[in-house]
Motif scaffolding. Sequence first.
Motif, PDB file in Angstrom:
ATOM      1  N   ASN A  16      -2.756   0.859  -9.310  1.00 40.76           N
ATOM      2  CA  ASN A  16      -2.507   2.038  -8.478  1.00 40.76           C
ATOM      3  C   ASN A  16      -2.955   3.320  -9.165  1.00 40.76           C
ATOM      4  OD1 ASN A  16      -0.918   1.666  -5.782  1.00 40.76           O
ATOM      5  ND2 ASN A  16      -0.048   0.138  -7.154  1.00 40.76           N
ATOM      6  N   SER A  26       2.375   3.929  -5.980  1.00 42.16           N
ATOM      7  CA  SER A  26       1.741   3.431  -4.761  1.00 42.16           C
ATOM      8  C   SER A  26       1.756   4.474  -3.647  1.00 42.16           C
ATOM      9  CB  SER A  26       2.426   2.152  -4.286  1.00 42.16           C
ATOM     10  OG  SER A  26       3.784   2.390  -3.976  1.00 42.16           O
ATOM     11  N   SER A  67      -1.291   6.824  -4.430  1.00 45.87           N
ATOM     12  CA  SER A  67      -2.580   6.131  -4.306  1.00 45.87           C
ATOM     13  C   SER A  67      -2.849   5.751  -2.853  1.00 45.87           C
ATOM     14  CB  SER A  67      -2.608   4.884  -5.195  1.00 45.87           C
ATOM     15  OG  SER A  67      -1.668   3.920  -4.760  1.00 45.87           O
ATOM     16  N   GLN A 109       1.020  -2.784   0.880  1.00 48.14           N
ATOM     17  CA  GLN A 109       0.913  -3.400  -0.447  1.00 48.14           C
ATOM     18  C   GLN A 109       2.002  -4.447  -0.643  1.00 48.14           C
ATOM     19  OE1 GLN A 109       0.426  -1.137  -4.024  1.00 48.14           O
ATOM     20  NE2 GLN A 109      -0.780   0.457  -3.025  1.00 48.14           N
TER      21      GLN A 109
END
Length: 493
Positions: A343, A398, A401, A412
Motif C-alpha cells: 500500500n 489502504s 492508497s 482489498q
Amino acid sequence: MSESLKNKTVRGVGWSFVDNIASSGVTFLVGLVLARLLTPAEYGIMAMIAIFIAVSNSIVDSGFSNALIRKVRVERVDYNTVFYFNLAVSVLLYVLLFLASPSISVFFKEPELVKVTRVIGSVLVINALAIIPRTVFVRDVNFKTQTKVSLISSVSSGAVGIVMALSGMGVWSLVGQQLSRQSLNSLFLWVYCKWKPSLEFSIESFRELFGFGSKLLLSGLLSTVYQNVYYIIIGRFYSSSLLGQYTRAEQFNMIFSSNLTSVVQRVSYPVLSSIQEDPKRLREAYRKVIKTTMLITFACMLGLAAVAKPLIVILIGEKWLPSVYFLQIICFSGMLYPLHAINLNILQVKGRSDLFLKLEVIKRIIAIAPILIGVFYGIEYMLWGSVFTAFISYFLNSHYSARLIDYPTMDQMKDILPTFFISSIVAFFMWCVSLFDISAYILLPMQLSLGILLAFIIYEKLRLPEYLEVRQLVCSLLHRKNKLDNKQIWTKN
C-alpha cells in the motif's frame, strides 16, 4: 499486464526471492549454528546497538535510492551527486557514533558496548559505498547479479562468524559476521556494476531528488525507530538475556514476513513505477500483487505460529524456549507487513511522499501506547498491543492508497479474506497436533505435512485466481530453470 512486463516481473520475483534466500536465508542458517554456540545475553548486546545502526543507515540513504528508482530518466550527475552525499553523511555519522559510544554503554549498563559500537559503526561507511550500485541494479530489475553477490557474502561471512564463535570470541563473532558480510557485499557490487563515480555534484539534482526523498527519509526514520524501539525498552528496563530471546523470535519472524516484504517492495516498486501513467493497468497489476502476496504471507506466518515450539526446540535448543511465545504473538502483526509495504508503494509510485510521511507520523503516535504498556506491564502486553496497532495501520495505509488508484479498502479486504480464512483453518489444525505429548522431532514433520496437504486440497478444490497465479508463477520459474539445465547439458555434450 503486458507479456514483456509480466516476464520482467516473473524474472524479478524469482531472482529477488533467491536473493533473499541467499542473504537472509543463509544468514539465518548460520544464525542457528551461532545460537547453539552463543548465549541469549550475547545476542542481546548486539541488539542494543541495532537501533543506532538502523537509524544511521536511514539517514545515510535519505530516501535518495527510492527517488532515483522512481525517476523516469536518471543522468550520470544524479548518481554522482547522491553517491558523494551518502558517503559524506556516513563518515559524519560514524564519528558521532564513535564519540557517543560511552553514553550508549552507560544507558544500557553494558560496559562492552563501547568497543562493540565503535567497531560495528564502521558498517555505515561500508553500506554507503554500496547504495548507488544496488540502486542501478534495482532500476534495471536485475536481481540475478545481486543474488550472486548475496550468496558469496552470506556464505563467507557465515564461515567467519562460526569460526570466531568456536574460538570463544562471544559477541565479537556476531560483529565479525556482520562486518565481513557488508564488506564483501559492497566489494562485489562494485565489481559487477558498470557505473563508476566521477567528480561532479549538482545542487539542482540534489534539490530535485531530496524534494521527494526527504519525506521518505523522515517517514523511514519514524518507521526504523519504531521497529527497533522495543530493543531499547527491553534492553533498558529488563535484561540483555531477555532481549536476546526477543531478537531470536524476531529473526524467525523475518524468515517470511520481512523477506517476503523485501521481495515484493524491490520488484513491485520499479515495475509499478513503469506503468504509473496508465491508471487501469496500474490498478489491476497492484490488485494481483496484493492477492498473490497475501496468499503466501498468511500461509507462512500463521503456519509459523502453529509450529513455533517444536521448530525452535529442534533448531536452536531448549535454552531459547522463552522466545516461542514472543514469536507466536509477533507472527500476527508480521503477517500484515507485506500488505503495509504494498500500500505504501503506491504512495511512492504516485509521488505522494507527503502522504507517506503523514501516515508514518500518525501511526507512530498511535504506537506510543503499546510501548508504554511494555515499560509498566511487561513484554507480552507490549507485543499484543503492536498487533492491534498493526491492524489500525493497515486501514490507514489502504485508505490513502485506495484514493489514488480507485481500489477501496473494502475491495482489498474482500480480495484477501478468503486466503486469510483458509490459512487460519489450516494453522488451527496444525496447532491442534501440537497438543499431543510427542517428541518435537516427530511433531514438526507431522504438523508441516498436515498443513501442506490440507492447504493443497482446499486451494485445488476452490481454484482461487490468486492461487492459480502463484502456481503459474512457480511453474514458470521451474520451467525456466529446467530449460537452463537442459541447455547446459546439451552444451556439455
